[in-house]
Design a protein around this motif. Structure first.
Motif, PDB file in Angstrom:
ATOM      1  N   PRO A  26       0.810  -1.220   0.000  1.00  0.00           N
ATOM      2  CA  PRO A  26       0.000   0.000   0.000  1.00  0.00           C
ATOM      3  C   PRO A  26       0.841   1.267   0.000  1.00  0.00           C
ATOM      4  CG  PRO A  26      -0.981  -1.614   1.466  1.00  0.00           C
ATOM      5  CD  PRO A  26       0.351  -2.183   1.012  1.00  0.00           C
ATOM      6  N   LEU A  29       1.697   2.766  -3.412  1.00  0.00           N
ATOM      7  CA  LEU A  29       0.614   3.269  -4.259  1.00  0.00           C
ATOM      8  C   LEU A  29       0.531   4.786  -4.210  1.00  0.00           C
ATOM      9  CD1 LEU A  29      -2.206   0.752  -3.241  1.00  0.00           C
ATOM     10  CD2 LEU A  29      -0.573   0.548  -5.125  1.00  0.00           C
ATOM     11  N   GLU A  33      -4.659   5.777  -5.543  1.00  0.00           N
ATOM     12  CA  GLU A  33      -4.740   4.318  -5.434  1.00  0.00           C
ATOM     13  C   GLU A  33      -4.923   3.895  -3.984  1.00  0.00           C
ATOM     14  OE1 GLU A  33      -1.979   3.162  -9.281  1.00  0.00           O
ATOM     15  OE2 GLU A  33      -1.018   3.568  -7.355  1.00  0.00           O
ATOM     16  N   GLN A  34      -4.274   4.599  -3.063  1.00  0.00           N
ATOM     17  CA  GLN A  34      -4.454   4.292  -1.646  1.00  0.00           C
ATOM     18  C   GLN A  34      -5.896   4.542  -1.219  1.00  0.00           C
ATOM     19  OE1 GLN A  34      -1.535   6.156   0.921  1.00  0.00           O
ATOM     20  NE2 GLN A  34       0.159   5.370  -0.298  1.00  0.00           N
ATOM     21  N   LEU A  37      -7.900   1.617  -2.476  1.00  0.00           N
ATOM     22  CA  LEU A  37      -7.615   0.454  -1.642  1.00  0.00           C
ATOM     23  C   LEU A  37      -8.321   0.577  -0.293  1.00  0.00           C
ATOM     24  CD1 LEU A  37      -6.050  -2.211  -1.252  1.00  0.00           C
ATOM     25  CD2 LEU A  37      -4.159  -0.822  -0.346  1.00  0.00           C
ATOM     26  N   TRP A  38      -8.246   1.744   0.333  1.00  0.00           N
ATOM     27  CA  TRP A  38      -8.944   1.963   1.602  1.00  0.00           C
ATOM     28  C   TRP A  38     -10.443   1.724   1.425  1.00  0.00           C
ATOM     29  CZ3 TRP A  38     -12.880   5.423   2.330  1.00  0.00           C
ATOM     30  CH2 TRP A  38     -13.413   5.445   3.621  1.00  0.00           C
ATOM     31  N   ARG A  41     -11.256  -2.008   1.167  1.00  0.00           N
ATOM     32  CA  ARG A  41     -11.107  -2.703   2.441  1.00  0.00           C
ATOM     33  C   ARG A  41     -12.178  -2.281   3.437  1.00  0.00           C
ATOM     34  NH1 ARG A  41      -4.489  -3.248   2.995  1.00  0.00           N
ATOM     35  NH2 ARG A  41      -4.292  -4.680   1.227  1.00  0.00           N
ATOM     36  N   ILE A  96     -10.069  -9.665  -0.569  1.00  0.00           N
ATOM     37  CA  ILE A  96      -9.839  -8.289  -0.143  1.00  0.00           C
ATOM     38  C   ILE A  96      -9.295  -8.367   1.276  1.00  0.00           C
ATOM     39  CG2 ILE A  96     -10.881  -6.048   0.328  1.00  0.00           C
ATOM     40  CD1 ILE A  96     -12.994  -6.748  -1.817  1.00  0.00           C
ATOM     41  N   VAL A 104      -0.960  -5.806  -1.201  1.00  0.00           N
ATOM     42  CA  VAL A 104      -2.173  -5.640  -1.997  1.00  0.00           C
ATOM     43  C   VAL A 104      -2.480  -6.984  -2.651  1.00  0.00           C
ATOM     44  CG1 VAL A 104      -3.216  -4.382  -3.930  1.00  0.00           C
ATOM     45  CG2 VAL A 104      -1.588  -3.220  -2.415  1.00  0.00           C
ATOM     46  N   GLU A 108      -7.489  -6.862  -5.271  1.00  0.00           N
ATOM     47  CA  GLU A 108      -7.385  -5.428  -4.985  1.00  0.00           C
ATOM     48  C   GLU A 108      -6.616  -4.724  -6.095  1.00  0.00           C
ATOM     49  OE1 GLU A 108      -7.367  -5.676  -0.092  1.00  0.00           O
ATOM     50  OE2 GLU A 108      -5.466  -5.848  -1.185  1.00  0.00           O
ATOM     51  N   ALA A 109      -5.504  -5.324  -6.525  1.00  0.00           N
ATOM     52  CA  ALA A 109      -4.696  -4.735  -7.594  1.00  0.00           C
ATOM     53  C   ALA A 109      -5.485  -4.645  -8.892  1.00  0.00           C
ATOM     54  CB  ALA A 109      -3.418  -5.553  -7.806  1.00  0.00           C
ATOM     55  N   ILE A 112      -7.995  -1.738  -8.620  1.00  0.00           N
ATOM     56  CA  ILE A 112      -7.298  -0.455  -8.755  1.00  0.00           C
ATOM     57  C   ILE A 112      -6.904  -0.222 -10.214  1.00  0.00           C
ATOM     58  CG2 ILE A 112      -5.202   0.825  -8.129  1.00  0.00           C
ATOM     59  CD1 ILE A 112      -5.397  -0.654  -5.365  1.00  0.00           C
TER      60      ILE A 112
END
Length: 172
Positions: A26, A29, A33-34, A37-38, A41, A96, A104, A108-109, A112
């Protein structure tokens, strides 16, 4: 009507098995992107709680609060509809990770990267990727929602397709 468990679901199940695995971190990123990802999740945390409680989520939630704090509340319905479309159409469990996980996951990747394709207006590769994952009908709905979500993030200065970002390097 099939339950979430029968149609596909997101899972925290492999966190321990993949904690030490190599993959994007993470921290590598971009800020955009973070954020994605947040959101993934946090969405998973709330979905898991909703499934275990058997009740609809509260009007206020960490996910909603985070989108609001970032000034992106208008992007939340687009994100939620995209995730619902993926969850109900993918036909397998999504991996996830829990929020503090140090890598990641592949899913998840991919999400994104799909958002990066949408933000970069690369409709053909985005549609082809979604068609392969979900089937044509679901892919069209998810594509529209991902594009709207990624466009709102881009308008707020959250870049998802930069060649300098971890996921962007995979696209270029």
């Amino acid at each position: 009507m099939k339950s979430l468990r029968d149609r596909g679901r997101a899972s925290f199940a492999r966190d321990r098995a993949t904690e030490g695995s190599r993959g994007p971190r993470p921290i590598d990123l971009s800020v955009g992107e973070q954020f994605v990802l947040w959101a993934l999740r946090q969405w998973q945390c709330e979905l898991t709680a909703w499934e275990s409680d058997g009740a609809f989520p509260a009007a206020e939630s960490g996910l909603r609060d985070g989108f609001r704090a970032a000034g992106l509340l208008e992007a939340l319905p687009e994100f939620a509809m995209a995730m619902d479309g993926i969850l109900f159409s993918i036909g397998r469990t999504l991996e996830i990770h829990r929020p503090p996980h140090s890598t990641v996951s592949r899913d998840e990747a991919v999400f994104i990267a799909l958002c990066g394709l949408a933000q970069a207006d690369l409709g053909r590769p985005l549609s082809a990727s979604l068609n392969g994952m979900l089937g044509a009908e679901a892919a069209e709905v998810v594509r529209a929602r991902l594009t709207a979500f990624a466009t709102i993030l881009g308008g707020a200065g959250l870049d998802l397709a930069s060649a300098q970002s971890a996921m962007g390097r995979r696209l270029h």
